[in-house]
Motif scaffolding. Sequence first.
Motif, PDB file in Angstrom:
ATOM      1  N   PRO A   2      -6.685 -29.705  31.815  1.00  0.00           N
ATOM      2  CA  PRO A   2      -8.078 -29.663  32.222  1.00  0.00           C
ATOM      3  C   PRO A   2      -8.998 -30.149  31.107  1.00  0.00           C
ATOM      4  CG  PRO A   2      -7.363 -27.454  31.627  1.00  0.00           C
ATOM      5  CD  PRO A   2      -6.168 -28.353  31.465  1.00  0.00           C
ATOM      6  N   GLY A  57     -16.329 -17.238  35.202  1.00  0.00           N
ATOM      7  CA  GLY A  57     -15.577 -18.440  35.577  1.00  0.00           C
ATOM      8  C   GLY A  57     -15.084 -19.183  34.343  1.00  0.00           C
ATOM      9  N   TYR A  74     -16.611 -31.577  33.907  1.00  0.00           N
ATOM     10  CA  TYR A  74     -15.858 -31.596  32.642  1.00  0.00           C
ATOM     11  C   TYR A  74     -14.510 -32.299  32.852  1.00  0.00           C
ATOM     12  CZ  TYR A  74     -18.496 -28.723  29.279  1.00  0.00           C
ATOM     13  OH  TYR A  74     -19.413 -28.276  28.366  1.00  0.00           O
ATOM     14  N   HIS A  96     -12.667 -14.313  45.010  1.00  0.00           N
ATOM     15  CA  HIS A  96     -12.402 -14.877  43.688  1.00  0.00           C
ATOM     16  C   HIS A  96     -13.629 -14.810  42.755  1.00  0.00           C
ATOM     17  CE1 HIS A  96     -10.184 -17.495  40.956  1.00  0.00           C
ATOM     18  NE2 HIS A  96     -11.243 -18.261  40.840  1.00  0.00           N
ATOM     19  N   GLY A 112     -12.221 -29.217  30.253  1.00  0.00           N
ATOM     20  CA  GLY A 112     -13.155 -28.328  29.564  1.00  0.00           C
ATOM     21  C   GLY A 112     -12.776 -28.011  28.125  1.00  0.00           C
ATOM     22  N   PRO A 113     -11.585 -27.449  27.899  1.00  0.00           N
ATOM     23  CA  PRO A 113     -11.251 -27.037  26.523  1.00  0.00           C
ATOM     24  C   PRO A 113     -11.265 -28.201  25.532  1.00  0.00           C
ATOM     25  CG  PRO A 113      -9.736 -26.061  28.114  1.00  0.00           C
ATOM     26  CD  PRO A 113     -10.582 -27.017  28.877  1.00  0.00           C
ATOM     27  N   ASP A 115     -14.862 -29.394  24.854  1.00  0.00           N
ATOM     28  CA  ASP A 115     -15.471 -28.354  24.017  1.00  0.00           C
ATOM     29  C   ASP A 115     -15.069 -28.566  22.551  1.00  0.00           C
ATOM     30  OD1 ASP A 115     -16.660 -26.033  23.171  1.00  0.00           O
ATOM     31  OD2 ASP A 115     -15.370 -24.662  24.293  1.00  0.00           O
ATOM     32  N   THR A 150     -10.689 -17.702  32.427  1.00  0.00           N
ATOM     33  CA  THR A 150     -10.050 -18.529  33.456  1.00  0.00           C
ATOM     34  C   THR A 150      -9.258 -17.623  34.401  1.00  0.00           C
ATOM     35  OG1 THR A 150      -8.395 -19.010  31.789  1.00  0.00           O
ATOM     36  CG2 THR A 150      -9.966 -20.733  32.198  1.00  0.00           C
ATOM     37  N   ASP A 151      -8.701 -18.222  35.447  1.00  0.00           N
ATOM     38  CA  ASP A 151      -8.091 -17.423  36.515  1.00  0.00           C
ATOM     39  C   ASP A 151      -6.997 -16.492  35.993  1.00  0.00           C
ATOM     40  OD1 ASP A 151      -9.812 -18.771  38.103  1.00  0.00           O
ATOM     41  OD2 ASP A 151      -8.321 -20.039  39.082  1.00  0.00           O
ATOM     42  N   HIS A 162     -14.289 -12.885  39.161  1.00  0.00           N
ATOM     43  CA  HIS A 162     -14.762 -13.533  37.922  1.00  0.00           C
ATOM     44  C   HIS A 162     -15.973 -12.777  37.353  1.00  0.00           C
ATOM     45  CE1 HIS A 162     -12.437 -17.081  37.000  1.00  0.00           C
ATOM     46  NE2 HIS A 162     -12.575 -17.618  38.200  1.00  0.00           N
ATOM     47  N   ALA A 197     -15.819 -19.846  29.067  1.00  0.00           N
ATOM     48  CA  ALA A 197     -15.118 -19.908  27.772  1.00  0.00           C
ATOM     49  C   ALA A 197     -15.774 -20.915  26.833  1.00  0.00           C
ATOM     50  CB  ALA A 197     -13.657 -20.317  28.001  1.00  0.00           C
ATOM     51  N   GLY A 240     -14.487 -24.986  40.566  1.00  0.00           N
ATOM     52  CA  GLY A 240     -14.898 -25.177  41.956  1.00  0.00           C
ATOM     53  C   GLY A 240     -16.297 -24.663  42.251  1.00  0.00           C
TER      54      GLY A 240
END
Length: 341
Positions: free
Chosen positions: A177, A266, A165, A111, A179-180, A183, A298-299, A115, A270, A137
């Motif tokens: 989530p 990862g 975050y 993974h 983070g965004p 931000d 992101t994934d 990334h 972003a 992670g």
Amino acid sequence: MIVLGIESSCDDTAVGIYDSERGILSNVVSSQVDLHKEWGGVYPELAAREHTKNITAVLDLALKEAGLRLKDIDVVSSTVAPGLIVSLVIGSSAAKTISLSLKKPFIPVHHIEAHIYANFIYKEESYPFIALVVSGGHTELYLVEGFGNYRLLGKTLDDAVGEAYDKVARILNLGFPGGPVIDKISKKGQKTLHLPKPLSRKKEEHRFNFSFSGLKTAVLREVKNSKVCQIEDIACSFQETAVDILVEKTVDAVKEFNVKDVVVAGGVSANSRLRERLMEESKVHGFNVDFPPLSLCTDNGAMVAFAGYKRALKRPEGYPLTVETKARLPLEKFESFINSF
Ligand code: KG4
Ligand code: ZN
């Protein structure tokens, strides 16, 4: 070469198709974010159940968007490590089944490698470079000297930065989530709080290691003790501190190993403030910094397909279908792990 990439290591069911001549042909991600919101994080059993439900529909859509049939695929790749074990098994079993029925090579993908190489889907890489890996992670610094050649310089000793975050967002009731949204609202706030930067000035053994758990606890303490703080200011204070830690350690690694290139990888790559700060530092210290396009931070399956392509160039016959999935497997041990089958 047309490569199918399946990503299911956490809560996104994703399939991407990469063509070595035309680039990304499709990149379909089925997000489970709304389902996991009420848990404030990813609930593993629920994630596995959703992958099982969604995987064939996501695969069909990826083929449709690419204008291809399954028989057009030359190589089948999937994330085999690290991640939630049952989630990994679902995506990898799908990939192995397709590989077996099409009689096409199976390529296992790590993974984190996927990334990192998302940075190079549209741009040639040049070695050596420092990779700052920042996700839900992982928080790691690597010196990368070639595809498959990774030297771990340091990693988080507790929470990953994306996890911090997400936990701070939960403390502030901002949803998942985190983070965004942190931000976004940080742009309206000021850095009013002085928060700790654990391991920040450490030299020697912890020089390139990270720690974010104390920072999250400090935010919790501030929220409990202060009645006057604006939520935007708390978010901004947390973000400025977290980004400072990431930037300081990355610049230190650039200087120590005398490299000219940095790539960020990862979900947290972003982050708009991390991008801004690293761009500023790159001008001051004379290095280049790359971030993946936002759709590849992101994934997603396209990054898996591309990492699968890079590995297929090294080993066109592919790997045995007996290659296992692993919940934990350091990137620097991946090559020897898959070669042991
Ligand atoms: O790489 P990813 O999609 O999944 C893992 O492999 O973990 O990363 C997800 C993480 C989450 O913790 C999310 O909050 C964080 O990436 N994230 C961000 C931003 N967008 C996503 N963190 C900070 N700023 C962002 N703009
Ligand atoms: Zn990820």
